[in-house]
Design a protein around this motif. Structure first.
Motif, PDB file in Angstrom:
ATOM      1  N   ASN A 186      -3.624 -18.441 -51.141  1.00 50.03           N
ATOM      2  CA  ASN A 186      -4.815 -17.784 -50.599  1.00 50.03           C
ATOM      3  C   ASN A 186      -4.806 -17.759 -49.072  1.00 50.03           C
ATOM      4  N   GLU A 187      -3.630 -17.953 -48.487  1.00 46.76           N
ATOM      5  CA  GLU A 187      -3.563 -18.105 -47.030  1.00 46.76           C
ATOM      6  C   GLU A 187      -2.852 -16.925 -46.375  1.00 46.76           C
ATOM      7  N   THR A 188      -3.047 -16.850 -45.045  1.00 47.86           N
ATOM      8  CA  THR A 188      -2.260 -15.906 -44.247  1.00 47.86           C
ATOM      9  C   THR A 188      -1.106 -16.672 -43.608  1.00 47.86           C
ATOM     10  N   VAL A 189       0.105 -16.185 -43.877  1.00 41.79           N
ATOM     11  CA  VAL A 189       1.306 -16.818 -43.327  1.00 41.79           C
ATOM     12  C   VAL A 189       1.954 -15.854 -42.334  1.00 41.79           C
ATOM     13  N   VAL A 190       2.352 -16.386 -41.191  1.00 44.33           N
ATOM     14  CA  VAL A 190       3.077 -15.589 -40.200  1.00 44.33           C
ATOM     15  C   VAL A 190       4.522 -16.089 -40.182  1.00 44.33           C
ATOM     16  N   GLU A 191       5.472 -15.192 -40.478  1.00 42.15           N
ATOM     17  CA  GLU A 191       6.882 -15.590 -40.375  1.00 42.15           C
ATOM     18  C   GLU A 191       7.468 -15.046 -39.079  1.00 42.15           C
ATOM     19  N   ILE A 192       8.074 -15.938 -38.316  1.00 45.40           N
ATOM     20  CA  ILE A 192       8.696 -15.543 -37.050  1.00 45.40           C
ATOM     21  C   ILE A 192      10.185 -15.301 -37.305  1.00 45.40           C
ATOM     22  N   GLY A 193      10.657 -14.116 -36.990  1.00 45.02           N
ATOM     23  CA  GLY A 193      12.080 -13.791 -37.137  1.00 45.02           C
ATOM     24  C   GLY A 193      12.556 -13.823 -38.576  1.00 45.02           C
TER      25      GLY A 193
END
Ligand code: SAM
Length: 268
Positions: A30-37
């Motif tokens: 239920n979360e927002t995940v930010v993937e870098i690269g």
């Protein structure tokens, strides 16, 4: 695999390692995940089916296009073609819930990315990030050890740092020349217990304090133009002595020193 060394492109090929990294984020349904690269998507592919919203920030235009095509059927996955250092991470939050960040970081800008995460610490819950082992050792170092320095204090001011595991060069294609370590950062309120601190001024004070590691704190601050009286008074107020080395000071003592020095922002 084609790669651009200038962009720090060492792609993860060890599937069990990719799984361990993704699992370290915990339950993010239920979360927002930010993937870098995200690269070719080794971690992305694992996260896409188990993340509420997955925002992938990739600088390389051709990789961004490849990912957009690969995840075209996944409405919860957004591919953003950008330099992560220019992205306002706090603005990616859509509700009260904080972001979770993950990434096998491009090593040429690891420190800059960590400081970028720190600037947005209030918007981030957790970050699971892989970097060159030597940099991870500096980030996680405690006072009194050789690796403890500006990066340790700067990151630990915003995060509780835990070292998860280390991977050999063979886990990547092409293999880098260094080992890589995964860190877990639990971000915390930037002012908690330390008082209001201006990031830039605090960093200037840390750089001055650590300028010459073999010199005492007092001598390093003298070189940054503080007078003996100013240094003496600030050290008394911070409960330390000027003949310590900077590497002996805890985060709390650095914060106390910062508040006690006259206009630490004045250090150029
Ligand atoms: N996540 C992939 C993996 O584990 O296989 C790729 C990791 S690779 C070490 C780093 C990735 O970051 C590359 O895909 C590279 O193109 C990308 N990258 C480099 N500089 C970047 C920047 N400033 N902003 C966003 N992505 C960047």
């Amino acid at each position: 695999m084609k790669h651009k060394p200038k962009l720090g492109q060492n792609f993860l090929i060890d599937e069990s390692a990719a799984r361990r990294i993704a699992d370290a984020l915990g339950d993010v349904h239920n979360e927002t995940v930010v993937e870098i690269g995200p690269g070719h998507g080794a971690i992305t592919a694992l996260l896409a089916p188990r993340t509420g919203r997955l925002i992938c920030i990739e600088l390389d235009r051709s990789l961004a296009a490849e990912l957009r095509f690969r995840f075209r059927g996944a409405p919860n996955v957004e591919i953003v073609e950008a330099d992560v250092l220019t992205v306002n991470l706090s603005a990616l939050r859509q509700n009260a819930a904080k972001l979770h960040v993950i990434g096998n970081l491009p090593y040429y800008i690891t420190s800059d990315i960590l400081l970028h995460l720190c600037r947005h610490a209030n918007a981030i819950d957790t970050a699971v990030v892989m970097m060159q082992r030597e940099v991870a050792d500096r980030v996680a170092a405690a006072p009194g050890v050789r690796d403890y320095g500006v990066l340790s204090v700067s990151v630990q001011r915003h995060a509780d740092v835990n070292t998860l595991f280390t991977l050999p060069p063979s886990a990547f294609s092409p293999p880098p020349e260094v080992f890589s370590t995964v860190l877990h950062l639990r971000m915390r309120d930037r002012s908690a217990g330390l008082g209001e601190i201006d990031d830039a001024a605090f960093t200037r004070m840390l750089r001055a304090a650590f300028a010459q590691k073999r010199k005492t704190l007092g001598n390093n601050l003298r070189a940054a133009s503080f007078s003996i009286d100013q240094i003496g008074a600030a050290c008394v107020a911070a409960g330390i002595t000027p003949n310590l080395r900077a590497e002996a000071l805890t985060l709390e003592q650095f914060a106390a020193l910062y508040h006690a020095l006259p206009s630490p922002g004045g250090i150029s």
